[in-house]
Design a protein around this motif. Structure first.
Motif, short mmCIF file in Angstrom:
data_model
loop_
_atom_site.label_atom_id
_atom_site.label_comp_id
_atom_site.label_asym_id
_atom_site.label_seq_id
_atom_site.Cartn_x
_atom_site.Cartn_y
_atom_site.Cartn_z
N GLU A 278 0.84 -1.21 0.00
CA GLU A 278 0.00 0.00 0.00
C GLU A 278 0.87 1.26 0.00
OE1 GLU A 278 -3.35 0.58 -0.12
OE2 GLU A 278 -3.64 -1.56 -0.50
N VAL A 279 1.92 1.24 0.79
CA VAL A 279 2.82 2.39 0.86
C VAL A 279 3.53 2.60 -0.48
CG1 VAL A 279 4.91 3.30 1.97
CG2 VAL A 279 3.07 2.32 3.35
N ASP A 280 3.93 1.51 -1.14
CA ASP A 280 4.54 1.63 -2.47
C ASP A 280 3.59 2.32 -3.44
OD1 ASP A 280 6.93 0.47 -1.67
OD2 ASP A 280 6.43 -1.51 -2.45
N GLU A 281 2.32 1.95 -3.40
CA GLU A 281 1.33 2.59 -4.25
C GLU A 281 1.17 4.06 -3.88
OE1 GLU A 281 -2.37 0.39 -4.39
OE2 GLU A 281 -1.29 -1.50 -4.68
N THR A 282 1.23 4.35 -2.58
CA THR A 282 1.10 5.72 -2.10
C THR A 282 2.27 6.58 -2.58
OG1 THR A 282 -0.12 4.97 -0.17
CG2 THR A 282 0.93 7.13 0.00
N THR A 283 3.48 6.05 -2.52
CA THR A 283 4.64 6.83 -2.97
C THR A 283 4.55 7.11 -4.47
OG1 THR A 283 6.05 4.86 -3.30
CG2 THR A 283 6.17 5.97 -1.15
N SER A 284 4.08 6.15 -5.22
CA SER A 284 3.91 6.34 -6.65
C SER A 284 2.83 7.38 -6.94
CB SER A 284 3.57 5.00 -7.31
OG SER A 284 3.40 5.17 -8.69
N ALA A 285 1.69 7.26 -6.27
CA ALA A 285 0.59 8.21 -6.47
C ALA A 285 0.98 9.63 -6.06
CB ALA A 285 -0.65 7.75 -5.69
N ALA A 286 1.89 9.74 -5.09
CA ALA A 286 2.34 11.05 -4.63
C ALA A 286 3.39 11.66 -5.57
CB ALA A 286 2.91 10.95 -3.22
N GLY A 287 3.78 10.89 -6.58
CA GLY A 287 4.74 11.39 -7.56
C GLY A 287 6.19 11.33 -7.13
N LEU A 288 6.49 10.49 -6.16
CA LEU A 288 7.88 10.36 -5.71
C LEU A 288 8.69 9.50 -6.69
CD1 LEU A 288 7.29 9.88 -1.89
CD2 LEU A 288 8.17 11.92 -3.04
N ASP A 289 9.87 9.95 -6.99
CA ASP A 289 10.76 9.25 -7.89
C ASP A 289 11.11 7.88 -7.31
OD1 ASP A 289 13.34 8.32 -8.99
OD2 ASP A 289 13.45 10.29 -9.93
N PRO A 290 11.03 6.81 -8.12
CA PRO A 290 11.37 5.47 -7.62
C PRO A 290 12.79 5.37 -7.06
CG PRO A 290 10.29 5.30 -9.76
CD PRO A 290 10.55 6.77 -9.50
N PHE A 291 13.73 6.16 -7.61
CA PHE A 291 15.09 6.17 -7.05
C PHE A 291 15.07 6.74 -5.64
CE2 PHE A 291 16.80 6.73 -11.61
CZ PHE A 291 16.95 5.37 -11.78
N LEU A 292 14.31 7.81 -5.43
CA LEU A 292 14.22 8.41 -4.10
C LEU A 292 13.60 7.43 -3.11
CD1 LEU A 292 14.44 10.68 -2.05
CD2 LEU A 292 12.31 11.63 -2.99
N VAL A 293 12.60 6.70 -3.54
CA VAL A 293 11.97 5.71 -2.66
C VAL A 293 13.01 4.69 -2.19
CG1 VAL A 293 10.26 3.83 -2.58
CG2 VAL A 293 9.66 6.03 -3.63
N GLU A 294 13.84 4.22 -3.09
CA GLU A 294 14.88 3.27 -2.70
C GLU A 294 15.92 3.92 -1.79
OE1 GLU A 294 14.84 0.02 -3.01
OE2 GLU A 294 13.02 0.11 -4.20
N LEU A 295 16.25 5.18 -2.06
CA LEU A 295 17.21 5.87 -1.20
C LEU A 295 16.67 6.04 0.21
CD1 LEU A 295 18.64 8.61 -3.60
CD2 LEU A 295 19.75 6.49 -2.86
#
Length: 152
Positions: A26-43
């Protein structure tokens, strides 16, 4: 640290662990919907794991970031992100908030840290980063408590 075996709490009580995995999705979907860069999510995942000293999660998320095409130099300098030119204003705001959330015992999330994030990130992004840091802190604690093995 000793290498004595411990109960794998994710296996011993699999229902809560499965719920944590579902929350993570759910959080992964939330980060994507919020427009966060996938690289930033991993960082954010890596930085949380660095602070907590979770070798299992560090290895996993570093590999994930590299597979996605993250610059190895950014991963290498992540502990010193404030001192480099590798990170955008959004990256810096997210990393600062992540560190504050992860280090809550050191003084909670200060107004200064929160306001710095709010000056750059949207409300959706702040919430997504907070949830991501929360989930990563939980996974770190599961892996550390259970002593997930990290072999060469």
């Amino acid at each position: 640290m000793t290498n004595s075996p411990r109960v794998n709490i994710g296996k011993q009580h699999s229902a809560p662990y499965k719920a944590l995995i579902a929350l993570s999705s759910e959080v992964d979907e939330t980060t994507s919907a919020a427009g966060l860069d996938p690289f930033l999510v991993e960082l954010v995942k890596i930085r949380t794991s660095q602070i907590n000293g979770c070798s299992f999660c560090l290895r996993m998320h570093t590999r994930d970031a590299l597979k996605k095409g993250e610059n190895p130099d950014r991963i290498a300098v992540l502990p010193a992100w404030e001192e480099t030119g590798y990170f955008s204003e959004t990256d810096r705001a997210a990393l600062r908030l992540t560190e504050a959330i992860t280090c809550v015992p050191d003084g909670h999330v200060s107004d200064e840290d929160y306001d710095a994030a709010a000056a750059v990130l949207t409300a959706d992004q702040i919430s997504a980063i907070a949830w991501l840091a929360t989930v990563m802190n939980a996974f770190n604690r599961v892996a550390i408590t259970s002593r997930y093995p990290v072999e060469a």
